[in-house]
Write an enzyme that holds these catalytic residues in place. Structure first.
Site: not given
Length: 243
Positions: A69, A118-120, A122
């Site tokens: 990502k 998974l944070d934006i 990260s």
């Protein structure tokens, strides 16, 4: 032992998620003590739970997808104008070195959901799956699968601060499960966690006076991000397991 719902017992046995169990029961694919089970049925220890081959075949067709990502994508549903990571799952973005032998099908997008966040801001390894067994393994209540991260930080960290990162911090009034944290290099820490509270690593670092400037997940259980390029995806191969 008190009777429990059949779907709960099937989930406890690692056969599927409770939602999947209800679906399989509704389709007549589950028997208890030789009789076709009904939705809401309860079972006790010693009851013989039998599964139709159709259930196994349905599970075998379910896929798990790994994405590297990039920043700017959210893990789940689209929000605040940002695209979900699933938008990256297109034939053009399929990694050419995928060793799974699977070919992209639109059916692989049905019921596909992230098994963990998974944070934006990260990057790195994100798992999306159609398989409730995988979701339960990675984010279930009793999951103890390790997640490994490289975390670039700014600020000064004392020996006591490093000790607290490993064990001793609390978030939202609850003590954190012991972690493994050590210096990777002069400005980067390596974290291994067995839980995944919202923005956990960033909040842990803030608690000891550090500011996170970069966060990348590189491993979930036995599955490594490896050489998967940013923005590309691949299938979890049949011979790969998270634990």
């Amino acid at each position: 032992m008190e009777p429990v719902r059949l779907s709960k017992r099937m989930a406890e046995m690692g056969l599927c998620s409770r939602r999947e169990a209800d679906s399989y029961i509704e389709q007549g694919w589950v028997k208890v003590n030789g009789s076709v089970a009904v939705l809401g049925q309860k079972v006790v220890t010693g009851d013989d739970i039998q599964l139709d081959k159709k259930m196994t075949q349905a599970q075998e067709r379910r896929v798990t997808i790994l994405i590297n990502k990039p920043m700017g994508y959210v893990s789940g549903q689209a929000e605040m104008g940002y695209l979900p990571a699933a938008a990256l799952i297109t034939p053009d973005n399929h990694w050419e070195e995928d060793k799974s032998g699977l070919r992209f099908s639109r059916d692989h997008m049905k019921g596909l959901a992230p098994a963990g966040r998974l944070d934006i801001d990260s990057v790195g390894l994100l798992v999306l799956t159609q398989d409730g067994r995988v979701a339960k393994e990675l984010i279930g209540e009793n999951s103890d699968v390790e997640k490994e991260y490289l975390v670039r930080v700014e600020g000064e960290l004392s020996d006591e601060g490093l000790r607290l990162l490993n064990h001793g911090l609390s978030l939202d009034g609850k003590a954190l499960i012991p972690a493994k944290v050590w210096w990777q290099n002069d400005d980067q820490l390596r974290f291994i966690l067995k839980e995944g509270k919202k923005r956990q690593i960033r909040r842990m670092c803030e608690a000891v006076g550090l500011h996170v400037v970069g966060l990348k997940r590189i491993r979930i259980g036995k599955v490594m991000l490896g050489d998967l390029p940013t923005g590309k995806w691949r299938y979890l191969a049949a011979d790969e397991q998270f634990s």
